[in-house]
Scaffold this motif. Structure first.
Motif, PDB file in Angstrom:
ATOM      1  N   TRP B   2     100.026  -0.526   4.558  1.00  0.00           N
ATOM      2  CA  TRP B   2     100.410   0.861   4.830  1.00  0.00           C
ATOM      3  C   TRP B   2      99.176   1.756   4.754  1.00  0.00           C
ATOM      4  CZ3 TRP B   2     104.350   3.338   6.846  1.00  0.00           C
ATOM      5  CH2 TRP B   2     104.412   4.736   6.706  1.00  0.00           C
ATOM      6  N   GLY B  32     107.326   6.617   3.511  1.00  0.00           N
ATOM      7  CA  GLY B  32     108.232   5.681   4.176  1.00  0.00           C
ATOM      8  C   GLY B  32     109.583   6.284   4.464  1.00  0.00           C
ATOM      9  N   PHE B  51     107.837  -0.315   7.350  1.00  0.00           N
ATOM     10  CA  PHE B  51     107.921  -0.077   5.907  1.00  0.00           C
ATOM     11  C   PHE B  51     108.867   1.084   5.585  1.00  0.00           C
ATOM     12  CE2 PHE B  51     104.919  -3.184   4.999  1.00  0.00           C
ATOM     13  CZ  PHE B  51     103.929  -3.115   5.950  1.00  0.00           C
ATOM     14  N   THR B  52     109.561   1.545   6.591  1.00  0.00           N
ATOM     15  CA  THR B  52     110.523   2.631   6.337  1.00  0.00           C
ATOM     16  C   THR B  52     111.508   2.178   5.262  1.00  0.00           C
ATOM     17  OG1 THR B  52     110.271   3.367   8.615  1.00  0.00           O
ATOM     18  CG2 THR B  52     112.216   4.147   7.415  1.00  0.00           C
ATOM     19  N   TYR B  53     111.631   3.024   4.223  1.00  0.00           N
ATOM     20  CA  TYR B  53     112.605   2.614   3.174  1.00  0.00           C
ATOM     21  C   TYR B  53     113.797   3.570   3.160  1.00  0.00           C
ATOM     22  CZ  TYR B  53     111.947   6.449  -0.089  1.00  0.00           C
ATOM     23  OH  TYR B  53     111.969   7.689  -0.651  1.00  0.00           O
ATOM     24  N   LEU B  73     113.490  -3.220  10.185  1.00  0.00           N
ATOM     25  CA  LEU B  73     113.335  -2.358   8.994  1.00  0.00           C
ATOM     26  C   LEU B  73     113.752  -3.124   7.728  1.00  0.00           C
ATOM     27  CD1 LEU B  73     114.912   0.877  10.548  1.00  0.00           C
ATOM     28  CD2 LEU B  73     112.482   0.282  10.413  1.00  0.00           C
ATOM     29  N   PRO B  74     113.073  -4.194   7.409  1.00  0.00           N
ATOM     30  CA  PRO B  74     113.519  -5.060   6.313  1.00  0.00           C
ATOM     31  C   PRO B  74     113.403  -4.417   4.932  1.00  0.00           C
ATOM     32  CG  PRO B  74     111.337  -5.721   7.090  1.00  0.00           C
ATOM     33  CD  PRO B  74     111.820  -4.668   8.034  1.00  0.00           C
ATOM     34  N   TYR B  75     112.665  -3.314   4.861  1.00  0.00           N
ATOM     35  CA  TYR B  75     112.480  -2.713   3.526  1.00  0.00           C
ATOM     36  C   TYR B  75     113.399  -1.522   3.303  1.00  0.00           C
ATOM     37  CZ  TYR B  75     108.287  -5.570   3.576  1.00  0.00           C
ATOM     38  OH  TYR B  75     107.444  -6.635   3.652  1.00  0.00           O
ATOM     39  N   LEU B  76     114.331  -1.339   4.240  1.00  0.00           N
ATOM     40  CA  LEU B  76     115.193  -0.145   4.160  1.00  0.00           C
ATOM     41  C   LEU B  76     116.050  -0.202   2.893  1.00  0.00           C
ATOM     42  CD1 LEU B  76     115.412   2.244   6.050  1.00  0.00           C
ATOM     43  CD2 LEU B  76     117.439   1.222   7.082  1.00  0.00           C
ATOM     44  N   GLU B  77     116.019   0.896   2.134  1.00  0.00           N
ATOM     45  CA  GLU B  77     116.835   0.970   0.911  1.00  0.00           C
ATOM     46  C   GLU B  77     117.960   1.982   1.040  1.00  0.00           C
ATOM     47  OE1 GLU B  77     113.319  -0.109  -2.357  1.00  0.00           O
ATOM     48  OE2 GLU B  77     114.760   1.525  -2.719  1.00  0.00           O
ATOM     49  N   HIS B  98     118.290  -6.653   3.568  1.00  0.00           N
ATOM     50  CA  HIS B  98     118.524  -7.320   2.283  1.00  0.00           C
ATOM     51  C   HIS B  98     118.221  -6.425   1.081  1.00  0.00           C
ATOM     52  CE1 HIS B  98     119.273 -10.811   4.618  1.00  0.00           C
ATOM     53  NE2 HIS B  98     118.048 -10.833   5.144  1.00  0.00           N
ATOM     54  N   GLN B  99     117.524  -5.322   1.337  1.00  0.00           N
ATOM     55  CA  GLN B  99     117.176  -4.453   0.199  1.00  0.00           C
ATOM     56  C   GLN B  99     117.956  -3.146   0.222  1.00  0.00           C
ATOM     57  OE1 GLN B  99     113.135  -4.203  -0.961  1.00  0.00           O
ATOM     58  NE2 GLN B  99     112.518  -6.049   0.171  1.00  0.00           N
TER      59      GLN B  99
END
Lengths: 115, 516
Positions: B2, B32, B51-53, B73-77, B98-99
């Motif tokens: 990033w 993000g 890295f968009t969360y 968007l695997p890091y989306l929270e 998954h997150q």
């Protein structure tokens, strides 16, 4: 014509407003949206939202949906007594924000929770 | 990764505030977060950073989510999709997230819970499905969601509690099923929700609930049953040992049984107004040491004052519109921290001594059958500010009755049968009401009421003691006031009473002129 009389109109309202006025923004919202009063100096300005901003929670009733302030220790909450996220310096445990965690749990600064 | 992307962007002159990858349709920050809300979008924007969360696409016009739409968007929270027109979510639409911890789908057009799409969101903690048109909750709706803590299903069209789908949600802490069409709660409806702390069921059509319907809710603290059609007291609350906040106002409950809350010792608030209460068990409100406020209105057939032994932290007690004739002598033994007491509109005849209630600031006793006020009734009540005894049958008030009321500012004795009124001790009084005491004919001494600002009296001439009847101030009255306050030094001029009704005039002098 309604606008001239009271300054309130249903035409030309922004976002989810049902009725609005130039000076105070949204006065009522379209169904199921929450009305939130933002402060702009001395003025209160109504906005209609699908979810309330941080520090507020939504209460629904048949005729009105409002954004209500959370308890001071919450960053976001489910209702006045149940926090979803805490402010810096305190840790979440079962809806409560505390500065120390119950026995058997330790504070996690990254998650702001007792884990 | 990033950091390099941001550095490259800076070198390219895009400035630190423009992250390397963001959709032109959104506003992205450096942490993000991507805000694409309220832009009239009909599809999910592309070109967002991997890295968009946090992604907010609420208040757009997206009607459906196709498969794999968030696969990059695997890091989306946190994903906000509220306020779109979502009617369909493809079973694979949310795959790869998954997150994801927070999913907001409120204010859409969903008719059922998108159970297939939710299946693999194993990290999900908060799921908002409120304000849709959900009529059914498939059995497997929340199966994969082992971390689910907060679930909103309010403002939908559910006709029953989704018992099956909730069966495995042992981590659930807060649930709202309010504003639906639920008519009953079966036994063991929430049996495995051992972590549940908050349950909102208000604004449904609940008529009856099973005696064991709340079994298993060992940690429930807040239960909201307001605005339903309950006909009988919800005895099922007996299985809620941790209950602190209970609401069942605006129902059709006619009576509160004896020992109603004996298994809920931690109760702090009970909202039960707007019920056609006619009977309240005298032991219903005992031993509730955390209860701060109790409001009972209109229990018209109630005859006995409820026992409040052990309910030692009550600060406000309202008990009006009953057939109660007396107040227990020992009322103040338990209620030592009481601050407001409203016992108006009952049939009370005699008053005990309120001396033990030393912190009382406001007492309302209007509309009763009280006949006299004894010396000890209000003794020691130096915090009392407002006392309403109007609309009783008080004939006699002991001359020392108000001696210790040094903080009393408002006293209403109107519409009684008084012939005289003691004023000793009322040095702080600024409002006094005496109308309707037809036997009260003699004049009143303004001297003993130095702070009085407003008074209503039975007869107009009585105002002359407070408001100058003639234009020139009567010098005799001036001397009298000067003597009362030490004579020689420059007398601090006590402003006359500003308001006295029914109007100050001396009928004989004013009507028949000065030759009288």
């Amino acid at each position: 014509q309604h606008k001239q009389v009271t300054g309130v109109s249903s035409q030309g309202c922004q976002g989810g407003c049902q009725t609005c006025s130039v000076y105070n923004g949204c006065l009522t919202c379209k169904p199921k949206l929450f009305i939130h009063l933002e402060r702009d100096g001395m003025r209160q300005f109504g906005v209609c939202l699908a979810s309330c901003p941080n520090g507020f929670y939504g209460t629904r009733s048949p005729d009105r949906n409002d954004c209500i302030k959370c308890g001071s220790e919450c960053d976001s909450c489910f209702n006045r007594n149940f926090c979803l996220r805490c402010r810096a310096g305190s840790y979440l445990h079962k809806g409560k924000c505390t500065e120390s965690c119950p026995d058997g749990l330790v504070p996690s600064d990254t998650m702001k929770e007792c884990v | 990764l990033w950091g390099c992307a941001a550095a490259a962007a800076a070198a390219a002159g895009e400035g630190p505030s423009t992250p390397a990858t963001c959709s032109p349709l959104c506003r992205c920050d450096e942490d993000g977060g991507a805000d694409c809300s309220g832009r009239g979008l009909t599809t999910v924007p592309t070109g967002l950073s991997a890295f968009t969360y946090y992604l907010d696409i609420s208040m757009n016009n997206i009607t459906e989510l196709p498969a794999n739409v968030f696969r990059n968007l695997p890091y989306l929270e946190e994903l906000r999709l509220a306020g779109n027109d979502l009617a369909f979510i493809h079973p694979e639409a949310l795959s790869g997230l998954h997150q994801l911890k927070v999913l907001m789908l409120q204010n859409n057009q969903l008719k059922t819970v998108p159970s297939a799409a939710l299946k693999n969101l194993h990290a999900l903690q908060s799921l908002r499905l409120d304000a849709n048109q959900i009529t059914s909750v498939p059995e497997d709706s929340f199966e994969g969601l082992q971390q689910l803590r907060h679930l909103w299903l309010d403002d939908n069209s559910l006709t029953e509690v989704p018992v099956g789908p909730l069966r495995h949600q042992s981590n659930l802490q807060a649930l709202t099923l309010a504003l639906n069409r639920i008519t009953h709660i079966p036994d063991n409806a929430f049996a495995n929700l051992s972590s549940l702390v908050v349950l909102h069921l208000h604004n449904n059509r609940i008529q009856e609930i099973g005696t064991n319907c709340f079994n298993g809710l060992d940690n429930l603290e807040t239960l909201d049953l307001n605005f339903n059609n309950l006909k009988t007291f919800p005895e099922a609350i007996q299985t809620l040992p941790k209950l602190k906040e209970l609401g069942f106002h605006s129902n059709n409950i006619a009576s509160i049984p004896e020992g109603a809350f004996r298994r809920n010792p931690l109760l702090r608030t009970i909202h039960l107004f707007d019920n056609p209460l006619s009977f309240v068990g005298t032991t219903a409100f005992q031993n509730l040491s955390d209860l701060h406020s109790l409001m009972l209105r209109g229990a018209s057939m109630m005859q006995d004052f409820p026992s409040l032994t052990g309910t030692i932290n009550l600060e406000s007690l309202t008990l009006t519109g009953t057939n109660i004739r007396g107040i227990p002598e020992d009322l103040c033994e338990d209620l030592t921290v009481l601050r407001t007491l409203d016992l108006s509109y009952n049939e009370i005849e005699d008053l005990p001594s309120f001396q033990g209630c030393a912190r009382l600031q406001d007492i309302s006793l209007q509309h009763n059958q009280i006949r006299q006020i004894d010396r000890g009734t209000f003794q020691g009540m130096s915090s009392l500010r407002v006392l309403d005894l109007s609309r009783n049958q008080i004939k006699f008030i002991h001359r020392d009755a108000f001696l210790s009321l040094s903080a009393l500012t408002n006293l209403d004795l109107s519409l009684n049968s008084l012939a005289s009124v003691p004023t000793a001790g009322l040095s702080a009084l600024n409002q006094l009401k005496l109308t309707g005491n037809v036997e009260l004919r003699n004049g009143l001494m303004s001297k003993s009421l130095p702070k009085l600002r407003s008074i209503t009296v039975p007869y107009a001439y009585q105002c002359c003691a407070f408001v100058a009847c003639d234009s020139a101030v009567n010098s005799a009255e001036d001397d009298e006031r000067r003597n009362a306050f030490g004579g020689e030094e420059e007398m601090e001029r006590i402003p006359l009473v500003m308001h006295c009704s029914p109007g100050a005039f001396k009928p004989c002098e004013h009507l028949l002129g000065s030759w009288m």
